[in-house]
Scaffold this active site. Structure first.
Site, PDB file in Angstrom:
ATOM      1  N   GLN A 165       0.832  -1.220   0.000  1.00  0.00           N
ATOM      2  CA  GLN A 165       0.000   0.000   0.000  1.00  0.00           C
ATOM      3  C   GLN A 165       0.865   1.269   0.000  1.00  0.00           C
TER       4      GLN A 165
ATOM      5  N   ARG B 140       7.720 -13.900  -6.093  1.00  0.00           N
ATOM      6  CA  ARG B 140       6.395 -14.405  -5.729  1.00  0.00           C
ATOM      7  C   ARG B 140       5.838 -15.169  -6.925  1.00  0.00           C
TER       8      ARG B 140
ATOM      9  N   ASP C  14      15.091  -9.665  -2.085  1.00  0.00           N
ATOM     10  CA  ASP C  14      14.348  -9.884  -0.847  1.00  0.00           C
ATOM     11  C   ASP C  14      15.144  -9.215   0.279  1.00  0.00           C
TER      12      ASP C  14
ATOM     13  N   LEU D  82      10.246  -0.102   3.478  1.00  0.00           N
ATOM     14  CA  LEU D  82       8.841  -0.376   3.805  1.00  0.00           C
ATOM     15  C   LEU D  82       8.547  -1.871   3.801  1.00  0.00           C
ATOM     16  N   ALA D  83       9.486  -2.688   3.384  1.00  0.00           N
ATOM     17  CA  ALA D  83       9.217  -4.134   3.291  1.00  0.00           C
ATOM     18  C   ALA D  83       8.949  -4.706   4.678  1.00  0.00           C
TER      19      ALA D  83
ATOM     20  N   GLN E  40       6.606  -8.243   6.748  1.00  0.00           N
ATOM     21  CA  GLN E  40       5.432  -9.074   6.973  1.00  0.00           C
ATOM     22  C   GLN E  40       4.641  -8.189   7.922  1.00  0.00           C
ATOM     23  N   SER E  41       3.630  -7.493   7.411  1.00  0.00           N
ATOM     24  CA  SER E  41       3.037  -6.373   8.158  1.00  0.00           C
ATOM     25  C   SER E  41       1.709  -6.703   8.812  1.00  0.00           C
TER      26      SER E  41
ATOM     27  N   THR F 291       6.368   1.743  13.703  1.00  0.00           N
ATOM     28  CA  THR F 291       4.924   1.591  13.838  1.00  0.00           C
ATOM     29  C   THR F 291       4.408   1.853  15.250  1.00  0.00           C
TER      30      THR F 291
ATOM     31  N   GLU G  53       2.352   0.094  16.586  1.00  0.00           N
ATOM     32  CA  GLU G  53       2.201  -1.223  17.218  1.00  0.00           C
ATOM     33  C   GLU G  53       3.288  -1.413  18.292  1.00  0.00           C
TER      34      GLU G  53
ATOM     35  N   TYR H 299       5.169  -9.223  15.671  1.00  0.00           N
ATOM     36  CA  TYR H 299       5.395  -8.150  14.698  1.00  0.00           C
ATOM     37  C   TYR H 299       5.922  -6.903  15.401  1.00  0.00           C
TER      38      TYR H 299
ATOM     39  N   LYS I 234       9.572  -5.131  14.858  1.00  0.00           N
ATOM     40  CA  LYS I 234       9.668  -3.731  14.433  1.00  0.00           C
ATOM     41  C   LYS I 234      10.465  -2.890  15.436  1.00  0.00           C
TER      42      LYS I 234
ATOM     43  N   HIS J   9      -2.750   3.552   8.894  1.00  0.00           N
ATOM     44  CA  HIS J   9      -3.191   4.353   7.757  1.00  0.00           C
ATOM     45  C   HIS J   9      -3.678   3.419   6.652  1.00  0.00           C
TER      46      HIS J   9
HETATM   47  P1  NAP Z   1       1.977  -3.918   3.022  1.00  0.00           P
HETATM   48  O1  NAP Z   1       0.889  -3.432   2.107  1.00  0.00           O
HETATM   49  O2  NAP Z   1       1.808  -5.208   3.736  1.00  0.00           O
HETATM   50  O3  NAP Z   1       3.319  -3.964   2.142  1.00  0.00           O
HETATM   51  C1  NAP Z   1       4.453  -4.667   2.551  1.00  0.00           C
HETATM   52  C2  NAP Z   1       5.412  -4.761   1.387  1.00  0.00           C
HETATM   53  O4  NAP Z   1       6.577  -5.504   1.809  1.00  0.00           O
HETATM   54  C3  NAP Z   1       4.856  -5.517   0.149  1.00  0.00           C
HETATM   55  O5  NAP Z   1       5.324  -4.881  -1.017  1.00  0.00           O
HETATM   56  C4  NAP Z   1       5.506  -6.879   0.279  1.00  0.00           C
HETATM   57  O6  NAP Z   1       5.629  -7.571  -0.941  1.00  0.00           O
HETATM   58  C5  NAP Z   1       6.875  -6.471   0.793  1.00  0.00           C
HETATM   59  N1  NAP Z   1       7.623  -7.589   1.351  1.00  0.00           N
HETATM   60  C6  NAP Z   1       7.174  -8.560   2.197  1.00  0.00           C
HETATM   61  N2  NAP Z   1       8.174  -9.424   2.474  1.00  0.00           N
HETATM   62  C7  NAP Z   1       9.256  -8.988   1.787  1.00  0.00           C
HETATM   63  C8  NAP Z   1      10.589  -9.449   1.667  1.00  0.00           C
HETATM   64  N3  NAP Z   1      11.006 -10.542   2.318  1.00  0.00           N
HETATM   65  N4  NAP Z   1      11.458  -8.762   0.877  1.00  0.00           N
HETATM   66  C9  NAP Z   1      11.057  -7.659   0.205  1.00  0.00           C
HETATM   67  N5  NAP Z   1       9.795  -7.173   0.274  1.00  0.00           N
HETATM   68  C10 NAP Z   1       8.917  -7.827   1.063  1.00  0.00           C
HETATM   69  O7  NAP Z   1       2.303  -2.823   4.133  1.00  0.00           O
HETATM   70  P2  NAP Z   1       1.970  -1.249   4.135  1.00  0.00           P
HETATM   71  O8  NAP Z   1       0.667  -1.038   4.807  1.00  0.00           O
HETATM   72  O9  NAP Z   1       2.255  -0.695   2.808  1.00  0.00           O
HETATM   73  O10 NAP Z   1       3.065  -0.736   5.176  1.00  0.00           O
HETATM   74  C11 NAP Z   1       4.368  -0.346   4.732  1.00  0.00           C
HETATM   75  C12 NAP Z   1       5.335  -0.467   5.890  1.00  0.00           C
HETATM   76  O11 NAP Z   1       4.903   0.378   6.956  1.00  0.00           O
HETATM   77  C13 NAP Z   1       5.449  -1.861   6.496  1.00  0.00           C
HETATM   78  O12 NAP Z   1       6.779  -2.015   6.922  1.00  0.00           O
HETATM   79  C14 NAP Z   1       4.520  -1.818   7.686  1.00  0.00           C
HETATM   80  O13 NAP Z   1       4.941  -2.751   8.658  1.00  0.00           O
HETATM   81  C15 NAP Z   1       4.715  -0.382   8.141  1.00  0.00           C
HETATM   82  N6  NAP Z   1       3.577   0.248   8.809  1.00  0.00           N
HETATM   83  C16 NAP Z   1       2.339   0.226   8.250  1.00  0.00           C
HETATM   84  C17 NAP Z   1       1.296   0.873   8.869  1.00  0.00           C
HETATM   85  C18 NAP Z   1      -0.088   0.898   8.278  1.00  0.00           C
HETATM   86  O14 NAP Z   1      -1.027   1.229   9.005  1.00  0.00           O
HETATM   87  N7  NAP Z   1      -0.235   0.624   7.002  1.00  0.00           N
HETATM   88  C19 NAP Z   1       1.511   1.560  10.078  1.00  0.00           C
HETATM   89  C20 NAP Z   1       2.796   1.585  10.606  1.00  0.00           C
HETATM   90  C21 NAP Z   1       3.837   0.939   9.955  1.00  0.00           C
HETATM   91  P3  NAP Z   1       4.590  -8.770  -1.281  1.00  0.00           P
HETATM   92  O15 NAP Z   1       3.268  -8.107  -1.420  1.00  0.00           O
HETATM   93  O16 NAP Z   1       5.139  -9.370  -2.510  1.00  0.00           O
HETATM   94  O17 NAP Z   1       4.644  -9.696  -0.090  1.00  0.00           O
HETATM   95  O1  G4F Z   2      -6.490  -3.624  10.777  1.00  0.00           O
HETATM   96  P1  G4F Z   2      -5.703  -4.388  11.750  1.00  0.00           P
HETATM   97  O2  G4F Z   2      -5.321  -5.777  11.367  1.00  0.00           O
HETATM   98  O3  G4F Z   2      -4.441  -3.487  12.077  1.00  0.00           O
HETATM   99  P2  G4F Z   2      -3.383  -3.486  13.293  1.00  0.00           P
HETATM  100  O4  G4F Z   2      -3.315  -4.802  13.970  1.00  0.00           O
HETATM  101  O5  G4F Z   2      -3.656  -2.296  14.125  1.00  0.00           O
HETATM  102  O6  G4F Z   2      -2.001  -3.309  12.483  1.00  0.00           O
HETATM  103  C1  G4F Z   2      -1.882  -2.351  11.431  1.00  0.00           C
HETATM  104  O7  G4F Z   2      -1.481  -1.117  11.973  1.00  0.00           O
HETATM  105  C2  G4F Z   2      -0.159  -1.120  12.587  1.00  0.00           C
HETATM  106  C3  G4F Z   2       0.074   0.295  13.127  1.00  0.00           C
HETATM  107  O8  G4F Z   2      -0.462   0.400  14.419  1.00  0.00           O
HETATM  108  C4  G4F Z   2       0.846  -1.518  11.537  1.00  0.00           C
HETATM  109  F1  G4F Z   2       2.087  -1.476  12.062  1.00  0.00           F
HETATM  110  C5  G4F Z   2       0.533  -2.906  11.033  1.00  0.00           C
HETATM  111  O9  G4F Z   2       1.465  -3.274  10.013  1.00  0.00           O
HETATM  112  C6  G4F Z   2      -0.871  -2.903  10.424  1.00  0.00           C
HETATM  113  O10 G4F Z   2      -0.858  -2.086   9.279  1.00  0.00           O
HETATM  114  O11 G4F Z   2      -6.475  -4.476  13.140  1.00  0.00           O
HETATM  115  C7  G4F Z   2      -6.957  -3.310  13.790  1.00  0.00           C
HETATM  116  C8  G4F Z   2      -7.809  -3.716  14.993  1.00  0.00           C
HETATM  117  C9  G4F Z   2      -7.151  -4.743  15.914  1.00  0.00           C
HETATM  118  O12 G4F Z   2      -7.382  -4.377  17.236  1.00  0.00           O
HETATM  119  C10 G4F Z   2      -7.892  -6.032  15.614  1.00  0.00           C
HETATM  120  O13 G4F Z   2      -7.963  -6.943  16.699  1.00  0.00           O
HETATM  121  O14 G4F Z   2      -9.004  -4.336  14.500  1.00  0.00           O
HETATM  122  C11 G4F Z   2      -9.266  -5.473  15.284  1.00  0.00           C
HETATM  123  N1  G4F Z   2     -10.097  -6.398  14.513  1.00  0.00           N
HETATM  124  C12 G4F Z   2     -11.359  -6.789  14.871  1.00  0.00           C
HETATM  125  N2  G4F Z   2     -11.808  -7.678  13.975  1.00  0.00           N
HETATM  126  C13 G4F Z   2      -9.749  -7.024  13.379  1.00  0.00           C
HETATM  127  C14 G4F Z   2     -10.832  -7.833  13.043  1.00  0.00           C
HETATM  128  N3  G4F Z   2      -8.639  -6.957  12.629  1.00  0.00           N
HETATM  129  C15 G4F Z   2      -8.593  -7.709  11.495  1.00  0.00           C
HETATM  130  N4  G4F Z   2      -7.506  -7.626  10.720  1.00  0.00           N
HETATM  131  N5  G4F Z   2      -9.635  -8.534  11.132  1.00  0.00           N
HETATM  132  C16 G4F Z   2     -10.774  -8.636  11.873  1.00  0.00           C
HETATM  133  O15 G4F Z   2     -11.686  -9.400  11.538  1.00  0.00           O
END
Ligand code: NAP
Ligand code: G4F
Length: 327
Positions: free
Chosen positions: A13, A36, A59, A81-82, A84-85, A126, A128, A150, A154, A180
């Site tokens: 994303q 992949r 990777d 940004l890579a 397992q998120s 994050t 988290e 996770y 992180k 986000h």
């Molecule tokens: P995402 O959609 O899950 O994207 C993760 C990316 O990492 C994908 O392109 C994935 O590729 C790649 N990846 C996974 N394993 C890899 C590996 N071994 N080598 C190289 N690339 C790899 O996550 P996102 O929401 O965009 O978030 C971006 C980053 O911000 C992540 O590090 C996440 O933990 C962090 N973050 C996200 C949030 C949020 O709310 N979105 C908040 C705080 C921090 P594939 O799709 O091919 O697996």
């Molecule tokens: O959308 P979630 O899976 O996001 P979570 O666990 O907050 O993690 C995301 O945000 C982090 C930043 O704080 C990132 F670092 C991380 O990579 C990821 O992007 O879950 C949000 C909340 C949790 O409390 C979960 O228990 O929603 C609750 N929830 C309730 N029902 C659910 C569900 N979450 C998911 N995924 N699926 C459900 O059915």
């Protein structure tokens, strides 16, 4: 001269939105692409930038591949940004999560140190990491207490970034980003699971939506806003750590209400609580204080939760009507 950037996680994303932002600023953008067997380029296609980025096989768990990626891209800025998120999966695959989301960052830092310590580095930290929160509103001074494998992985990456900044004087920054979301969010995360479910229920393709803990609270913003904060961090004179958040927190339940009511439905009629989606340890509430990012980066969140969820429901309605597979 054209500025070059390398994004790990470019197919995710944030990677897709960041690539778009950097291309619009005139950067030459490369991305590290892990092997992949299925198509992972759908987000780059949705933003119509698939042909504009240079994809380099690699990777983050493989130091030699990261080194090659940095050399080939000639990047002056590297955004890691890579990951397992998905938090839920991190209990099923804790060691893979550690290798990718934790050690992966150390590989990128090492590759920068060995190649050119002048390269600027961004680490996707994050909220988290705050986990069992130690302050009502979390900022850069709040102690961490991660609640998932996770979050622990992180935290290692976060401290390695700070350590490389202090040890080797790298321009290395961490963005402690709160949740986000966007129409490009992975389907397993709760907002997208809900907006996709709402669209399918509205169109008669499904009847119920099974969720876990809907009393959890999150500080949700729009991913398009948040990638701008990443770029701003690397334009500062020095590396630093910044919380990026909206400063508002909302329950999953309320987010469901907003999503269902956007298409004239009531969430109470369709949401079913399923213990399968509860986590072994929960992060009950997150609420960020973005004052430092606002003050030093001139950054502010511009999208309300209502606007964000409406945008996501509308996109999923379009996808469901067109019969496109759930991305
Ligand atoms: P995402 O959609 O899950 O994207 C993760 C990316 O990492 C994908 O392109 C994935 O590729 C790649 N990846 C996974 N394993 C890899 C590996 N071994 N080598 C190289 N690339 C790899 O996550 P996102 O929401 O965009 O978030 C971006 C980053 O911000 C992540 O590090 C996440 O933990 C962090 N973050 C996200 C949030 C949020 O709310 N979105 C908040 C705080 C921090 P594939 O799709 O091919 O697996
Ligand atoms: O959308 P979630 O899976 O996001 P979570 O666990 O907050 O993690 C995301 O945000 C982090 C930043 O704080 C990132 F670092 C991380 O990579 C990821 O992007 O879950 C949000 C909340 C949790 O409390 C979960 O228990 O929603 C609750 N929830 C309730 N029902 C659910 C569900 N979450 C998911 N995924 N699926 C459900 O059915």
């Amino acid at each position: 001269m054209t500025q070059a950037a390398l994004i790990t996680g470019i197919t995710g994303q944030d990677g897709a939105y960041l690539a778009q932002l950097l291309l619009n600023k005139g950067y030459a953008v490369s991305g590290l692409l892990p092997r992949r067997s299925s198509d992972t380029l759908w987000r780059l296609r949705e933003l119509r930038i698939e042909g504009d980025v240079n994809l380099i096989d690699g990777d983050v768990a493989d130091l030699s591949a990261v080194l090659r990626g940095i050399r080939e891209s000639k990047a002056a800025e590297v955004y890691n940004l890579a990951a397992q998120s998905f938090v839920g999966t991190s209990w099923q695959q804790p060691l893979l999560t550690a290798q990718v989301s934790g050690v992966g960052a150390a590989n990128v830092l090492e590759a920068i140190r060995l190649t050119d310590p002048a390269i600027r580095f961004y680490q996707a930290s994050t909220s988290e990491m705050f986990g069992l929160i130690q302050a009502e509103r979390q900022d850069e001074t709040t102690p961490f207490y991660p609640r998932s494998p996770y979050g622990v992985a992180k935290l290692y990456a976060h401290w390695m970034t700070i350590n490389y900044r202090e040890s080797f004087n790298l321009h290395a920054s961490t963005g402690i980003l709160f949740n986000h979301e966007s129409p490009l969010r992975g389907i397993e995360f709760v907002t997208r699971k809900v907006t996709d479910g709402v669209a399918r229920i509205k169109l008669g393709l499904q009847k119920e939506l099974r969720l876990g803990n809907i009393d959890a609270r999150r500080d949700w913003g729009f991913a398009g806003d948040y990638v701008d904060a990443m770029w701003r961090m690397l334009q500062q004179e020095k590396g630093d750590d910044y919380v990026v958040a909206t400063g508002h927190t909302t329950t999953v339940r309320e987010m469901c209400r907003i999503a269902f009511s956007h298409v004239g439905l009531s969430y109470e009629d369709h949401v079913v609580i399923d213990p399968k989606f509860f986590r072994p340890a929960e992060v009950d509430v997150l609420l960020g204080n973005p004052a430092k990012a606002e003050r030093l980066l001139g950054w502010t969140a511009t999208t309300s939760l209502e606007q964000l969820i409406s945008m996501m429901v509308d996109a999923d309605m379009r996808r469901a009507r067109e019969g496109r597979p759930q991305a």
